[in-house]
Structure formats: C-alpha cells, structure tokens
Design a protein around this motif. Structure first.
Motif, mmCIF file in Angstrom:
data_model
loop_
_atom_site.group_PDB
_atom_site.id
_atom_site.type_symbol
_atom_site.label_atom_id
_atom_site.label_comp_id
_atom_site.label_asym_id
_atom_site.label_seq_id
_atom_site.Cartn_x
_atom_site.Cartn_y
_atom_site.Cartn_z
ATOM 1 N N THR A 96 29.730 -17.019 6.939
ATOM 2 C CA THR A 96 28.689 -16.819 7.954
ATOM 3 C C THR A 96 29.109 -17.452 9.274
ATOM 4 O OG1 THR A 96 27.017 -16.840 6.200
ATOM 5 C CG2 THR A 96 26.231 -17.166 8.463
ATOM 6 N N GLY A 97 29.673 -18.654 9.198
ATOM 7 C CA GLY A 97 30.139 -19.342 10.396
ATOM 8 C C GLY A 97 31.254 -18.592 11.093
ATOM 9 N N MET A 98 32.168 -18.046 10.324
ATOM 10 C CA MET A 98 33.269 -17.278 10.913
ATOM 11 C C MET A 98 32.726 -16.023 11.594
ATOM 12 S SD MET A 98 36.533 -17.658 11.355
ATOM 13 C CE MET A 98 36.889 -18.944 10.165
ATOM 14 N N GLN A 99 31.754 -15.371 10.963
ATOM 15 C CA GLN A 99 31.152 -14.173 11.553
ATOM 16 C C GLN A 99 30.443 -14.500 12.869
ATOM 17 O OE1 GLN A 99 27.799 -12.292 9.463
ATOM 18 N NE2 GLN A 99 28.875 -10.330 9.664
ATOM 19 N N LEU A 100 29.742 -15.637 12.903
ATOM 20 C CA LEU A 100 28.999 -16.036 14.098
ATOM 21 C C LEU A 100 29.895 -16.573 15.206
ATOM 22 C CD1 LEU A 100 25.900 -17.924 12.613
ATOM 23 C CD2 LEU A 100 25.902 -15.697 13.756
ATOM 24 N N ARG A 101 30.841 -17.422 14.846
ATOM 25 C CA ARG A 101 31.618 -18.156 15.854
ATOM 26 C C ARG A 101 32.983 -17.545 16.173
ATOM 27 N NH1 ARG A 101 27.058 -20.393 16.933
ATOM 28 N NH2 ARG A 101 26.474 -22.280 15.819
ATOM 29 N N HIS A 102 33.578 -16.858 15.200
ATOM 30 C CA HIS A 102 34.926 -16.282 15.391
ATOM 31 C C HIS A 102 34.981 -14.869 14.817
ATOM 32 C CE1 HIS A 102 36.221 -20.317 16.508
ATOM 33 N NE2 HIS A 102 35.625 -20.751 15.423
ATOM 34 N N PRO A 103 34.161 -13.945 15.338
ATOM 35 C CA PRO A 103 34.090 -12.602 14.738
ATOM 36 C C PRO A 103 35.432 -11.867 14.704
ATOM 37 C CG PRO A 103 32.940 -12.683 16.863
ATOM 38 C CD PRO A 103 33.284 -14.089 16.501
ATOM 39 N N GLU A 104 36.311 -12.204 15.634
ATOM 40 C CA GLU A 104 37.622 -11.541 15.669
ATOM 41 C C GLU A 104 38.481 -11.905 14.460
ATOM 42 O OE1 GLU A 104 38.258 -15.585 17.253
ATOM 43 O OE2 GLU A 104 36.669 -14.106 17.517
ATOM 44 N N ARG A 105 38.156 -13.001 13.777
ATOM 45 C CA ARG A 105 38.934 -13.418 12.595
ATOM 46 C C ARG A 105 38.150 -13.236 11.288
ATOM 47 N NH1 ARG A 105 42.526 -18.422 12.639
ATOM 48 N NH2 ARG A 105 43.729 -16.937 11.435
ATOM 49 N N PHE A 106 36.943 -12.697 11.407
ATOM 50 C CA PHE A 106 36.061 -12.565 10.249
ATOM 51 C C PHE A 106 36.704 -11.747 9.126
ATOM 52 C CE2 PHE A 106 32.832 -9.930 8.089
ATOM 53 C CZ PHE A 106 32.091 -10.920 7.458
ATOM 54 N N GLN A 107 37.219 -10.576 9.455
ATOM 55 C CA GLN A 107 37.778 -9.686 8.432
ATOM 56 C C GLN A 107 38.940 -10.349 7.686
ATOM 57 O OE1 GLN A 107 36.285 -6.333 8.279
ATOM 58 N NE2 GLN A 107 37.026 -6.700 6.221
ATOM 59 N N ALA A 108 39.847 -10.956 8.419
ATOM 60 C CA ALA A 108 40.996 -11.622 7.787
ATOM 61 C C ALA A 108 40.538 -12.784 6.910
ATOM 62 C CB ALA A 108 41.973 -12.118 8.855
ATOM 63 N N PHE A 109 39.489 -13.470 7.355
ATOM 64 C CA PHE A 109 38.951 -14.611 6.606
ATOM 65 C C PHE A 109 38.365 -14.146 5.270
ATOM 66 C CE2 PHE A 109 35.634 -17.878 5.820
ATOM 67 C CZ PHE A 109 36.434 -19.009 5.839
ATOM 68 N N VAL A 144 37.093 -24.943 9.598
ATOM 69 C CA VAL A 144 36.220 -24.165 8.712
ATOM 70 C C VAL A 144 35.155 -25.068 8.103
ATOM 71 C CG1 VAL A 144 36.136 -22.800 6.586
ATOM 72 C CG2 VAL A 144 37.969 -22.405 8.249
ATOM 73 N N LEU A 145 35.552 -26.264 7.693
ATOM 74 C CA LEU A 145 34.586 -27.215 7.130
ATOM 75 C C LEU A 145 33.506 -27.557 8.155
ATOM 76 C CD1 LEU A 145 33.815 -28.922 4.668
ATOM 77 C CD2 LEU A 145 35.210 -30.775 5.618
ATOM 78 N N ALA A 146 33.903 -27.689 9.401
ATOM 79 C CA ALA A 146 32.930 -27.973 10.465
ATOM 80 C C ALA A 146 31.904 -26.844 10.566
ATOM 81 C CB ALA A 146 33.635 -28.184 11.797
ATOM 82 N N LEU A 147 32.352 -25.610 10.411
ATOM 83 C CA LEU A 147 31.423 -24.473 10.446
ATOM 84 C C LEU A 147 30.380 -24.581 9.345
ATOM 85 C CD1 LEU A 147 33.800 -21.396 11.004
ATOM 86 C CD2 LEU A 147 32.176 -22.353 12.650
#
Length: 196
Positions: A96-109, A144-147
């Motif tokens: 969820t954090g990756m989608q909100l904060r770094h959407p450009e890396r969401f898919q790879a994540f 990632v842990l911070a997210l």
C-alpha cells in the motif's frame, strides 16, 4: 459495462497470485484498465466470518492440486509455499505504501513479492528474508519498513479492507467490473466475458 477491473488482492493467497499473472493480459486484450487495490485478507476473514480453505485439510489438499492444474493451464510457475499461511499485515502495508508513495515502482515491488512467495517458496514472515528479497530486487529494506509505519499508509490499507467488506468481498482474489463481483481466479473467464 465498465471497462475497468478493480482487483482486490492480498499477497498471501496463491489463488490471487494466479489471477495476478492473468489479469494484465485479459485487460490488454479487452482494452480495459486494471486497478490494483491492496487489502488485508485476514481483516476480510475476521469481518465476514470466512476462513482459508486450507483450514479444512481435505479441502486444502484439493485446493492446492486445483491451483497447480490452473498454473499449468496458464503456463506460469507455482510452488506450494511450505510457510503458508503467511501473516501479510506488514507486507500489505508495504504494498500500500509503495502504491501511495512510489507508484512508478509499485508493479516491480508486487512482482518481486509474489514471486518470492509463490515461485521461490520463501518465508516472508521473517524480516531477514524480506530484507534479502527486497535488496535482491533493488529496494531499500529500511525505506520499505518506514512505509509500513506511516500512519497514512496504515489508514489506507484499513480503508481499502473496510470498503472491500462493504462491497461484499469475503475472500481473495475479488474483482469488480462496475458493481459486479467476481470471486476467485477460476472466474477469470467471466471477467473477460464481461469486459468484452
């Protein structure tokens, strides 16, 4: 009929992994948009009184045999994870954090985590293993842990889960086209049909 598929997912579900491997292709073929909505499957189970089929031994054995059949049909790798079931709270907060904060890396994540769980069979209940997987794929485990500790991220995952339950979701994968719910990776033919 809407040309958008809302995909409610949790990494800890092998059926969701299989749907995840097929939905992008279905959406590309039908000119549809795929919207990923992370939710907490444990929260859905608690709210609806549902439970994993794996909690019933005979049903669990059958389910994994059936998922293996589908994986072969789809031409994708699937390995039963010996650490199943996985507590996905931290993982889904990270997604969820990756989608909100770094959407450009969401898919790879999401790709790297699904692969670690359902192709490599790694134990993502262990922080050291999660850190290793993230590092291997170019993600900083500390970031990632911070997210996962970000209050807005926690609230977003909680909201997604509560919205899913209000819409009638009781398990994963769950897909909506408009207000029509399709549950299970074995209903993807109906998803494709509705989009066409």
């Amino acid at each position: 009929m809407s040309k958008t598929v809302e995909f409610y997912f949790d990494l800890g579900s092998p059926a969701t992994y299989l749907a995840y491997t097929q939905l992008p292709k279905i959406c590309a073929e039908t000119g549809s948009r795929l919207v990923y909505i992370p939710m907490l499957l444990g929260g859905v189970f608690k709210a609806t009184g549902n439970a994993s089929p794996a909690t019933i031994p005979a049903k669990g054995r059958y389910m994994f045999e059936d998922l293996d059949r589908y994986a072969r049909r789809y031409g994708v790798a699937l390995k039963f994870n010996p650490h199943f079931p996985i507590n996905t709270l931290t993982l889904m907060r990270a997604v969820t954090g990756m989608q909100l904060r770094h959407p450009e890396r969401f898919q790879a994540f999401v790709d790297c985590l699904f692969n670690a769980l359902w192709v490599e069979g790694r134990c993502l209940d262990e922080p050291a293993t999660v850190a290793a997987v993230l590092t291997e794929h170019g993600f900083n485990p500390e970031d990632v842990l911070a997210l996962t500790n970000d209050e807005a991220v926690k609230a977003a995952l909680k909201d997604n889960t509560e919205t899913a339950v209000k819409r009638g979701v009781f398990g994963a994968p769950s897909m909506f086209i408009g207000n029509q719910l399709f549950f299970g990776q074995d209903r993807l033919d109906f998803v494709a049909e509705a989009l066409r």
